[in-house]
Write a protein that holds these residues in place. Structure first.
Motif, mmCIF file in Angstrom:
data_model
loop_
_atom_site.group_PDB
_atom_site.id
_atom_site.type_symbol
_atom_site.label_atom_id
_atom_site.label_comp_id
_atom_site.label_asym_id
_atom_site.label_seq_id
_atom_site.Cartn_x
_atom_site.Cartn_y
_atom_site.Cartn_z
ATOM 1 N N SER A 178 0.853 -1.195 0.000
ATOM 2 C CA SER A 178 0.000 0.000 0.000
ATOM 3 C C SER A 178 0.885 1.241 0.000
ATOM 4 O O SER A 178 2.100 1.174 0.244
ATOM 5 N N GLY A 195 -1.838 7.356 2.182
ATOM 6 C CA GLY A 195 -1.367 6.495 1.092
ATOM 7 C C GLY A 195 -2.512 5.645 0.551
ATOM 8 O O GLY A 195 -3.511 5.409 1.244
ATOM 9 N N HIS A 208 -4.869 2.595 -0.493
ATOM 10 C CA HIS A 208 -5.169 1.251 0.005
ATOM 11 C C HIS A 208 -5.096 0.252 -1.155
ATOM 12 O O HIS A 208 -5.279 0.629 -2.314
ATOM 13 N N ASN A 225 1.501 6.545 -3.388
ATOM 14 C CA ASN A 225 1.778 7.251 -2.131
ATOM 15 C C ASN A 225 0.905 8.496 -2.013
ATOM 16 O O ASN A 225 0.485 9.072 -3.025
ATOM 17 N N GLY A 285 -3.377 1.909 3.384
ATOM 18 C CA GLY A 285 -2.303 2.864 3.131
ATOM 19 C C GLY A 285 -1.862 3.533 4.419
ATOM 20 O O GLY A 285 -2.602 3.569 5.400
ATOM 21 N N GLY A 338 3.489 2.670 4.198
ATOM 22 C CA GLY A 338 2.456 1.707 3.806
ATOM 23 C C GLY A 338 2.838 0.316 4.305
ATOM 24 O O GLY A 338 3.875 0.133 4.937
#
Length: 332
Positions: free
Chosen positions: A17, A46, A48, A73, A124, A151
């Motif tokens: 992630s 971030g 998912h 990101n 994330g 992540g």
């Protein structure tokens, strides 16, 4: 066997992630303000990695060659309290009946069983807080902010357990594929040798008043399947998800019908005792070769605790009655 190569019921993928974006440490400046307060915005989360159920997919084939699945990101926070953009989520459509497991521990994370059901597989990282969050009476111009959280990266196993209303249970050559080809539009490979069916075949069976149900022909069980012999566990797991089990024993079996049924039952019991709680029916197949007298003799040797019917897919014998029995069992 073209269809077999396209049925993928197991994939292992690396999921990463997105990292969260960093918060901003900006101090407010404009034409009139030389030394303003903190106005740094937060970083964005971030991306998912998300699974969503889709009835358009029957297998995991579309994920077979995607070894690494990466989400984007999050962006950094900006001045004037602007929050950074969220990293784009990576959404994977999977067939209904997909189980997600942690590849290292084997632990089941969750399963997807409904159309449109959506679950986060790897979340994330959170975005970092901007310096505006840290001002206080004693610290009016903090010049620091938080970095974003990283992540997650993990190896995931996705396994498919076919969802069907009726699962066909029988040794190779019990006539499962033939029945499916007669009652539905499925075109399974049919030949008189063991292991013709190496993948589950699904068929939609039309019933009265435009109703229908799903039938799955699962590869033939052999003695010892529950110990992993033959195709073993790989296909027994597909039977777990069927609401009604139709046991199929051919009239020309070398054993008695009760013996063959008991062996099949024991394989399921050894694999998962909960399977025995499902409604069961018994179809004696290839019975077009029996006369009435022989059929009566065989009835005396049948197991007493299961509804049975003598059918012949090829001759079309009692197929409508079988559908009636199945419909009743599904809807009880």
């Amino acid at each position: 066997m073209a269809q077999g190569s396209n049925f993928v019921d197991y994939v292992k993928v690396c999921c990463r992630s997105g990292h969260g974006g960093a918060g901003s440490s900006h101090l407010h400046r404009d034409k009139t303000t030389m030394k303003g307060g903190p106005d740094g915005g937060d970083g964005g989360r971030g991306g998912h990695i998300i699974l969503t159920g889709s009835s358009q997919h029957w297998t995991l084939l579309h994920l077979k060659f995607r070894k690494h699945i990466l989400a984007a990101n999050g962006e950094r926070g900006g001045s004037a309290l602007r929050t950074g953009a969220t990293g784009k989520d990576e959404i994977l459509e999977v067939p209904l009946g997909t189980v997600a497991k942690d590849a290292e521990t084997g632990e089941i994370i969750f399963e997807i069983t409904e159309e449109g059901e959506t679950k986060i597989l790897t979340p994330g990282g959170k975005g970092g807080l901007g310096n505006n969050n840290f001002k206080s009476a004693t610290q009016q111009t903090p010049r620091f902010s938080q970095p974003g959280m990283p992540g997650q990266e993990r190896w995931i196993i996705l396994e498919l357990k076919v969802l069907a209303d009726v699962g066909l249970v029988g040794f190779p050559n019990a006539g499962k594929s033939t029945l499916l080809s007669v009652v539905s539009a499925a075109k399974p490979e049919i030949a008189n040798y063991p292991f013709t069916t190496l993948v589950p075949n699904l068929g939609i069976v039309g019933y009265r008043d435009n109703k229908s149900f799903v039938m799955a022909d699962i590869p033939g069980i052999i003695e010892g399947a529950s110990e992993g012999k033959g195709l073993g566990y790989r296909f027994l797991r597909h039977i777990e998800r069927n609401s009604v089990l139709l046991f199929m024993v051919p009239a020309d079996t070398d054993r008695t019908i009760e013996e063959e049924y008991t062996i099949l039952l024991n394989e399921l019991k050894a694999y998962n005792p909960e399977m025995l709680a499902k409604p069961r029916l018994l179809a004696i197949t290839k019975s077009d070769m029996l006369d009435e007298e022989l059929e009566e003799e065989m009835k005396a040797q049948l197991p007493s605790d299961i509804p049975y019917i003598f059918i012949s897919s090829v001759a079309g014998k009692k197929i409508t009655q079988l559908k009636d029995m199945l419909w009743k069992a599904i809807n009880e």
